[in-house]
Design a protein around this motif. Structure first.
Motif, PDB file in Angstrom:
ATOM      1  N   ALA A  87       0.817  -1.216   0.000  1.00 38.22           N
ATOM      2  CA  ALA A  87       0.000   0.000   0.000  1.00 38.22           C
ATOM      3  C   ALA A  87       0.856   1.274   0.000  1.00 38.22           C
ATOM      4  CB  ALA A  87      -0.920  -0.006   1.210  1.00 38.22           C
ATOM      5  N   PHE A  88       2.155   1.126   0.375  1.00 34.71           N
ATOM      6  CA  PHE A  88       3.054   2.287   0.384  1.00 34.71           C
ATOM      7  C   PHE A  88       3.882   2.364  -0.901  1.00 34.71           C
ATOM      8  CE2 PHE A  88       2.116   1.687   4.856  1.00 34.71           C
ATOM      9  CZ  PHE A  88       1.968   2.992   5.316  1.00 34.71           C
ATOM     10  N   VAL A 117       5.760   0.131  -2.286  1.00 34.28           N
ATOM     11  CA  VAL A 117       7.045  -0.571  -2.256  1.00 34.28           C
ATOM     12  C   VAL A 117       6.840  -1.953  -2.878  1.00 34.28           C
ATOM     13  CG1 VAL A 117       8.869  -1.491  -0.753  1.00 34.28           C
ATOM     14  CG2 VAL A 117       7.737   0.668  -0.172  1.00 34.28           C
ATOM     15  N   HIS A 154      13.110  -8.976   6.945  1.00 29.27           N
ATOM     16  CA  HIS A 154      13.731 -10.311   6.823  1.00 29.27           C
ATOM     17  C   HIS A 154      14.197 -10.822   8.201  1.00 29.27           C
ATOM     18  CE1 HIS A 154      13.518  -9.568   2.582  1.00 29.27           C
ATOM     19  NE2 HIS A 154      14.275  -8.506   2.716  1.00 29.27           N
ATOM     20  N   ARG A 158      14.116   6.062   5.901  1.00 32.31           N
ATOM     21  CA  ARG A 158      13.278   5.239   5.012  1.00 32.31           C
ATOM     22  C   ARG A 158      11.915   4.965   5.641  1.00 32.31           C
ATOM     23  NH1 ARG A 158      15.589   2.796   0.627  1.00 32.31           N
ATOM     24  NH2 ARG A 158      14.137   1.060   0.739  1.00 32.31           N
ATOM     25  N   LEU A 180       9.597   7.804   5.257  1.00 33.66           N
ATOM     26  CA  LEU A 180       9.079   7.933   3.891  1.00 33.66           C
ATOM     27  C   LEU A 180       8.157   6.781   3.494  1.00 33.66           C
ATOM     28  CD1 LEU A 180      12.400   9.173   2.321  1.00 33.66           C
ATOM     29  CD2 LEU A 180      10.300  10.502   2.524  1.00 33.66           C
ATOM     30  N   GLY A 181       7.849   5.907   4.460  1.00 33.99           N
ATOM     31  CA  GLY A 181       6.918   4.801   4.192  1.00 33.99           C
ATOM     32  C   GLY A 181       7.551   3.661   3.415  1.00 33.99           C
ATOM     33  N   LEU A 182       8.888   3.580   3.422  1.00 32.66           N
ATOM     34  CA  LEU A 182       9.544   2.525   2.648  1.00 32.66           C
ATOM     35  C   LEU A 182       9.773   1.255   3.464  1.00 32.66           C
ATOM     36  CD1 LEU A 182      12.104   4.759   0.710  1.00 32.66           C
ATOM     37  CD2 LEU A 182       9.925   3.878  -0.097  1.00 32.66           C
ATOM     38  N   PRO A 188       7.663  -1.160   6.266  1.00 33.20           N
ATOM     39  CA  PRO A 188       6.428  -1.325   7.029  1.00 33.20           C
ATOM     40  C   PRO A 188       6.708  -1.353   8.537  1.00 33.20           C
ATOM     41  CG  PRO A 188       6.973  -3.332   5.806  1.00 33.20           C
ATOM     42  CD  PRO A 188       8.007  -2.326   5.470  1.00 33.20           C
ATOM     43  N   LEU A 246       1.111   8.126   9.572  1.00 31.24           N
ATOM     44  CA  LEU A 246       1.609   7.711   8.252  1.00 31.24           C
ATOM     45  C   LEU A 246       0.826   6.479   7.792  1.00 31.24           C
ATOM     46  CD1 LEU A 246       3.956   8.441   6.236  1.00 31.24           C
ATOM     47  CD2 LEU A 246       5.225   6.595   7.300  1.00 31.24           C
ATOM     48  N   THR A 247      -0.008   6.668   6.802  1.00 24.53           N
ATOM     49  CA  THR A 247      -0.827   5.577   6.260  1.00 24.53           C
ATOM     50  C   THR A 247      -0.669   5.596   4.740  1.00 24.53           C
ATOM     51  OG1 THR A 247      -2.721   7.031   5.979  1.00 24.53           O
ATOM     52  CG2 THR A 247      -2.595   5.852   8.093  1.00 24.53           C
ATOM     53  N   PRO A 248      -1.133   4.525   4.056  1.00 26.61           N
ATOM     54  CA  PRO A 248      -1.043   4.553   2.592  1.00 26.61           C
ATOM     55  C   PRO A 248      -1.696   5.810   2.000  1.00 26.61           C
ATOM     56  CG  PRO A 248      -1.607   2.367   3.325  1.00 26.61           C
ATOM     57  CD  PRO A 248      -1.623   3.228   4.552  1.00 26.61           C
ATOM     58  N   VAL A 294       0.811   8.934   2.861  1.00 22.81           N
ATOM     59  CA  VAL A 294       2.250   8.859   2.578  1.00 22.81           C
ATOM     60  C   VAL A 294       2.667   9.826   1.465  1.00 22.81           C
ATOM     61  CG1 VAL A 294       2.189   6.920   0.916  1.00 22.81           C
ATOM     62  CG2 VAL A 294       4.203   7.280   2.342  1.00 22.81           C
ATOM     63  N   GLN A 295       1.783  10.037   0.496  1.00 22.07           N
ATOM     64  CA  GLN A 295       2.089  10.950  -0.617  1.00 22.07           C
ATOM     65  C   GLN A 295       2.364  12.362  -0.093  1.00 22.07           C
ATOM     66  OE1 GLN A 295       2.338  10.203  -3.814  1.00 22.07           O
ATOM     67  NE2 GLN A 295       1.739  11.926  -5.075  1.00 22.07           N
ATOM     68  N   ARG A 352       5.914  12.488   1.202  1.00 22.34           N
ATOM     69  CA  ARG A 352       6.833  12.341   0.065  1.00 22.34           C
ATOM     70  C   ARG A 352       6.874  13.615  -0.778  1.00 22.34           C
ATOM     71  NH1 ARG A 352       5.305   6.124  -1.617  1.00 22.34           N
ATOM     72  NH2 ARG A 352       6.378   5.148   0.113  1.00 22.34           N
ATOM     73  N   SER A 353       5.758  14.306  -0.858  1.00 20.92           N
ATOM     74  CA  SER A 353       5.791  15.521  -1.677  1.00 20.92           C
ATOM     75  C   SER A 353       6.290  16.727  -0.879  1.00 20.92           C
ATOM     76  CB  SER A 353       4.421  15.794  -2.298  1.00 20.92           C
ATOM     77  OG  SER A 353       3.464  15.871  -1.292  1.00 20.92           O
ATOM     78  N   ILE A 412       1.365  16.198  -9.454  1.00 12.28           N
ATOM     79  CA  ILE A 412       1.288  17.023  -8.248  1.00 12.28           C
ATOM     80  C   ILE A 412       2.000  18.380  -8.407  1.00 12.28           C
ATOM     81  CG2 ILE A 412       3.311  16.059  -7.043  1.00 12.28           C
ATOM     82  CD1 ILE A 412       1.483  15.939  -4.539  1.00 12.28           C
ATOM     83  N   LYS A 452      10.587  22.783  -1.020  1.00 16.89           N
ATOM     84  CA  LYS A 452      10.473  21.838   0.105  1.00 16.89           C
ATOM     85  C   LYS A 452      10.993  22.482   1.388  1.00 16.89           C
ATOM     86  CE  LYS A 452      10.041  17.878  -2.658  1.00 16.89           C
ATOM     87  NZ  LYS A 452       9.570  16.541  -2.551  1.00 16.89           N
TER      88      LYS A 452
END
Lengths: 263, 220
Positions: free
Chosen positions: A251-252, A254, B15, B48, B51-53, B55, B68-70, B73-74, B77-78, B106, B156
Motif C-alpha cells: 500500500a506504500f 514498495v 527479513h 526510510r 518515507l513509508g519505505l 512497514p 503515516l498511512t497509505p 504517505v504521498q 513524500r511531496s 502534483i 520543500k
C-alpha cells in the motif's frame, strides 16, 4: 492438390539424418547423445499426441470441446509465462489469465468471425490452430514484458524510490520501466513483420503451401495471423503489466519481495 | 507549536532482522537534527521509515500530526526532499533532472522559469552551463547540489539527508551549510562529519536500532 504422404520407412530414413550432426558433435568432443535422444523422442511423442487430439477435435468439431481446449491452452500458457518470468504463480495467476484470455479471444474472434467467416465460428479447423499460433507468440511477449519490467524495477529500485520522493504517483514512477518492457515485448514481432518473406518464409505460409494452398491465399493468411499476433501481444503485455501493479506493490508503493521467485 | 515529525515507539523489522526498536522522538519546524551511530545502527532506516519505505512492526510515525498511512504517505513524500550519498537524478541532462518533478501531476503547472533555475544554481555555486551537462559526467558533489537545487525549486521545507556532505569540498560544504541555516527549513540527517554535527542542534545517537542518547546544543 494433395500433399504427398511421408510413409513410415521414409520417416525412419528422416530420423537417420540426425546421425550426421550427432557424429559431428561426437567427433568434436561434445557428448550430447542423451540430450539429442531425449529431445527427438519428446518432440516425436508430443507431436504424435497433438496429432491424435487435433484429429479428435476436428472429427467431433464440438463448440464446447473446442472452447475447453482453448481454455486448457490458456491455463498452460498462464503458468508458463509466470514461471519463465520469475514471478510467483499464486500471486499473478489471475491477472495474467485475464490479460491473455482477453487478448487471444478478442483477436481470434475478430479474425475468425469478421475476416475468415467460416460456416461455424467455432470450427476447430480454424479456431484451434489460429488461437494456438496467436497464443504461442503472445506467450513470448508476456514473458519478456513481465521479466523486463520487474527486473528493471529491482535493479533501479533507488531511482524508482527517488521518483516517488519527487512526488510521483506509483504509476508515474513505474512508467519509464513499463514503456521499456512493452517495447521489448513487441519489438521481436515488429522486427519479424519488417523482415517477413525476406529472411525466411514464415512457418504457417510454408505449411499452407505444402498443404496445397495457392501462394496468394497463404500470403493473406500469413498477413492476417501476423496482425493478430501483433495486436494480441501488445494488448496482453500492457494489460498484464497494468493488472500486475495492483498485486506487486504494497500500500506504500514498495515492491513486495515475496511476489518474486527466488532465483 | 505542533511537531512536524513524531516517532512513537516505532519498531521495524525486515527479513527477521530488527532495524528499529521502540524509537521515539519529536521534531519541530526548523529543527536541524542528525542521526549518528555505527554502520547498521538504523540511521538510514529512520529516514526510510519516515518515507513509508519500511512497514512498521509496531508504533506509529506522524507527519504534521497525521499518522503515516497509505493514504497520507504521498503528503510527506511531496513535502520532503530526500538526498542520499550518491543522489539519483533520473534524467540525462542536468536541466531535465531539475525539471523532472514538474512532469508529475502534483507539481505540474509550477515549472520554474529559466531565471529561477539560474538563481538556484548560483545560490549553490554551480555554473549555469551545468544545465547542458550530462548527469553521468558530473561529480558526486555536483549531483548532491543538483538534488538539493531540485528540492529548493520544489519549495520543500523538510530535508532528509543521508551523508550529504561526504562528497563535498570545503567551499561547497559551506554553501550547503548556508542553505540549511534558513530557520524555515527542517533537517533530519545522517552524518559522521564533525563539522555537520556541530551545526545541528539535536544529535540522536543510535545503536542496534535503539535510540541510546539525545544531545541538544545551540542553533547552527
Amino acid at each position: 492438390m494433395e500433399t504427398l504422404d511421408i510413409k513410415l520407412p521414409q520417416m525412419a530414413l528422416l530420423y537417420g539424418l540426425c546421425l550426421l550432426p550427432w557424429l559431428l558433435l561426437w567427433l568434436i568432443g561434445l557428448r550430447l547423445s542423451r540430450d539429442i535422444g531425449v529431445g527427438i523422442l519428446r518432440m516425436s511423442i508430443q507431436l504424435a499426441l497433438v496429432g491424435i487430439y487435433l484429429k479428435t477435435l476436428f472429427d467431433l468439431n464440438n463448440p464446447w470441446l473446442n472452447g475447453l481446449w482453448i481454455l486448457a491452452m490458456l491455463l498452460v500458457a498462464d503458468f508458463s509465462i509466470l514461471r519463465r518470468a520469475g514471478l510467483k504463480v499464486r500471486y499473478f495467476v489471475l491477472p495474467t489469465f485475464i490479460a491473455i484470455a482477453f487478448s487471444i479471444l478478442l483477436s481470434t474472434a475478430y479474425l475468425v468471425i469478421l475476416v475468415i467467416q467460416p460456416a461455424h465460428f467455432y470450427d476447430a479447423r480454424y479456431i484451434v490452430p489460429l488461437a494456438g499460433m496467436i497464443l504461442g507468440n503472445c506467450l513470448q511477449g508476456n514473458v519478456i514484458a513481465l521479466e523486463r519490467f520487474y527486473s528493471a524495477l529491482r535493479k533501479n529500485e533507488n531511482e524508482y524510490t527517488t521518483f516517488l520522493m519527487l512526488g510521483a504517483t506509483r504509476w508515474e514512477a513505474v512508467r519509464p520501466y513499463f514503456r521499456e518492457a512493452v517495447k521489448a515485448a513487441i519489438n521481436p514481432t515488429i522486427a519479424g513483420m519488417a523482415t517477413m518473406g525476406l529472411v525466411s518464409l514464415p512457418g504457417m505460409m510454408t505449411g499452407q503451401i505444402l498443404g496445397g494452398s495457392e501462394p496468394w491465399l497463404a500470403v493473406k493468411y500469413q498477413i492476417a495471423i501476423m496482425i493478430c499476433i501483433f495486436t494480441s501481444a501488445t494488448l496482453a503485455s500492457i494489460i498484464n503489466l497494468k493488472l500486475s501493479l495492483a498485486i506487486a506493490f504494497n500500500a506504500f508503493d514498495v515492491l513486495r519481495d515475496e511476489v518474486i521467485e527466488k532465483s | 507549536m505542533l511537531p512536524i515529525i513524531r516517532f512513537d515507539q516505532v519498531s521495524v523489522t525486515a527479513h527477521d532482522k530488527t532495524l528499529l526498536a521502540h524509537i521515539s522522538f519529536t521534531l519541530f519546524a526548523g529543527d536541524k537534527t542528525v542521526l549518528c551511530g555505527k554502520s547498521g545502527s538504523g540511521k538510514s532506516s529512520v529516514l526510510r521509515t519516515l518515507l513509508g519505505l519500511h512497514p512498521l512492526k509496531s508504533g506509529m510515525v506522524y507527519f504534521q500530526e497525521t499518522p503515516l498511512t497509505p493514504a497520507s504517505v504521498q503528503n510527506i513524500r511531496s513535502c520532503a526532499a530526500y538526498i542520499g550519498q550518491e543522489p539519483i537524478l533520473g534524467a540525462d541532462s542536468v536541466r531535465e533532472a531539475l525539471l523532472l518533478p514538474f512532469q508529475f501531476k502534483i507539481h505540474r503547472g509550477h515549472q520554474p522559469t529559466e531565471d529561477q533555475l539560474i538563481e538556484v544554481l548560483q545560490r549553490l555555486q554551480l555554473p549555469k552551463d551545468i544545465l547542458k551537462q550530462n548527469c553521468k559526467r558530473i561529480s558526486g558533489g555536483e549531483k548532491q547540489r543538483i538534488a538539493l537545487a531540485r528540492g529548493l525549486l520544489l519549495g520543500k521545507k523538510l530535508y532528509l539527508l543521508d551523508e550529504v556532505t561526504s562528497a563535498l569540498d570545503a567551499d561547497s560544504k559551506q554553501v550547503v551549510f548556508d542553505v540549511f541555516s534558513d530557520p524555515q527549513l527542517t533537517v533530519l540527517s545522517v552524518a559522521h562529519d564533525p563539522e555537520w554535527l556541530e551545526r545541528c542542534d539535536i544529535v540522536f545517537e543510535l545503536e542496534a536500532g535503539r535510540l541510546t542518547e539525545v544531545r541538544r546544543h545551540g542553533n547552527p
